[in-house]
Design a protein around this motif. Structure first.
Motif, PDB file in Angstrom:
ATOM      1  N   THR A 127      37.209  38.115  61.007  1.00 55.76           N
ATOM      2  CA  THR A 127      38.635  38.239  60.711  1.00 55.76           C
ATOM      3  C   THR A 127      38.826  38.472  59.216  1.00 55.76           C
ATOM      4  N   ILE A 128      39.979  39.022  58.873  1.00 59.14           N
ATOM      5  CA  ILE A 128      40.281  39.287  57.456  1.00 59.14           C
ATOM      6  C   ILE A 128      40.376  37.977  56.682  1.00 59.14           C
ATOM      7  N   LYS A 134      35.537  32.738  53.384  1.00 58.33           N
ATOM      8  CA  LYS A 134      34.091  32.652  53.154  1.00 58.33           C
ATOM      9  C   LYS A 134      33.768  32.991  51.697  1.00 58.33           C
ATOM     10  N   ALA A 135      34.392  34.044  51.181  1.00 56.48           N
ATOM     11  CA  ALA A 135      34.161  34.459  49.797  1.00 56.48           C
ATOM     12  C   ALA A 135      34.594  33.375  48.820  1.00 56.48           C
ATOM     13  N   SER A 185      27.269  38.656  48.000  1.00 56.78           N
ATOM     14  CA  SER A 185      27.394  39.339  49.290  1.00 56.78           C
ATOM     15  C   SER A 185      28.753  39.054  49.942  1.00 56.78           C
ATOM     16  N   SER A 186      29.179  37.794  49.924  1.00 59.37           N
ATOM     17  CA  SER A 186      30.447  37.417  50.565  1.00 59.37           C
ATOM     18  C   SER A 186      31.640  38.037  49.858  1.00 59.37           C
ATOM     19  N   TYR A 193      36.226  44.956  53.016  1.00 62.83           N
ATOM     20  CA  TYR A 193      36.825  44.942  54.346  1.00 62.83           C
ATOM     21  C   TYR A 193      38.011  43.979  54.512  1.00 62.83           C
ATOM     22  N   GLY A 194      38.222  43.083  53.566  1.00 66.76           N
ATOM     23  CA  GLY A 194      39.286  42.094  53.705  1.00 66.76           C
ATOM     24  C   GLY A 194      40.467  42.311  52.781  1.00 66.76           C
TER      25      GLY A 194
END
Length: 295
Positions: A127-128, A134-135, A185-186, A193-194
């Motif tokens: 999900t966005i 996560k980031a 990476s996150s 993409y988010g």
């Protein structure tokens, strides 16, 4: 006195460059002090003396205020009087030589490495919002920055190629903090993409955005963190600083030197960082007690 407080706050902003949170705390504390002086006889600031300050601090204590709150109030009052003395609004500083109450240094709560790993697995990166969350969590644990610094980050403050972020800490001091591969990476996935799907104004430079496409607030992040803590079934009393405390403790436990940790955390005084050495010692004692056959 209200006008003098406004002048003092302006002085803190313009000349001292203090953090906004500190300035707001000083403002609240001085307004509280003004209301106290009004209550006990509408005493002008020029006529206050040592006994008035002590009476105010005692009232705070009797109301059940924490020692740290009483100490902060005294610091605000002392700074205010020093400003008034410097600009000759008063001829004597009644707060001079008043000692701050001793604060019991409670060790901050930290998560174990296993708890951190579990927490960081909670966001759904399909999900966005999950990509963003996560980031943020990876970034906090990778750098130990404050939540206020996290939500203040702009896109240009992050250099994924070189692996570092630039943030503005207390007192408007800039520092560079390295990033780990998982955080890089996150953040990269979130940017690709988010964020592009969250942003409402293409010229907005804020790194982390809410569902309305605006810069995420500290309160917004706090709600997000509590959600994932509950999902991860973590029973530690979490605060917005918990990942920062965990970052510092885990670094020291794994051999990092105190000066490097101080620099990454942005502490002006190394004595502030030293509390984490007490924490690692306490954890070592706990491990010894649980594991040594003759403990």
């Amino acid at each position: 006195m209200e006008k003098l407080i406004d002048q003092f706050i302006h002085y803190l902003m313009v000349e001292k460059g203090l953090a906004q949170n500190t300035i707001e705390s000083y403002r609240r504390d001085l307004i509280s002090y003004r209301l106290f002086l009004k209550k006990i006889g509408n005493i002008p600031i020029q006529e206050t003396n040592r006994s008035h300050i002590i009476a105010y601090l005692l009232e705070l204590k009797n109301k059940g205020r924490a020692t740290s709150t009483v100490s902060r109030n005294l610091a605000a009052i002392r700074a205010f009087y020093q400003y008034l003395l410097r600009d000759r609004y008063i001829i004597k500083d009644p707060s001079q030589n008043l000692e701050s109450p001793k604060i019991d240094k409670r060790l901050p709560k930290v998560l174990s490495i296993e708890q951190v790993d579990n927490l960081l697995k909670m966001p759904d990166t399909n999900t966005i919002a999950g990509l963003r969350d996560k980031a943020m969590l990876e970034l906090l644990y990778a750098t130990g920055i404050r939540v206020s610094e996290l939500v203040s980050l702009n896109i240009e403050d992050v250099n994924l190629n070189m692996g570092f972020i630039k943030c503005i800490g207390k007192g408007s001091k800039e520092r560079i903090v390295p990033l780990g591969e998982l955080a890089i990476s996150s953040i990269g996935r979130y940017l690709d993409y988010g964020r592009v799907k969250l942003v409402s104004n293409r010229t907005d430079s804020a790194l982390f955005l809410n569902q309305h496409g605006k810069r995420l607030t500290r309160q917004g992040f706090w709600k997000i963190l509590k959600k994932y803590v509950k999902m991860a079934s973590i029973d530690v009393d979490i605060t917005p600083h918990t990942l920062r405390h965990s970052f510092a403790t885990h670094l020291l436990e794994n051999g990092a030197d105190l000066r490097s940790v101080q620099e990454m955390l942005g502490h002006a005084d190394i004595s502030t960082t030293q509390i984490y050495t007490h924490l690692t010692k306490a954890r070592l004692k706990e491990v010894y007690s649980k594991t040594h056959p003759r403990a």
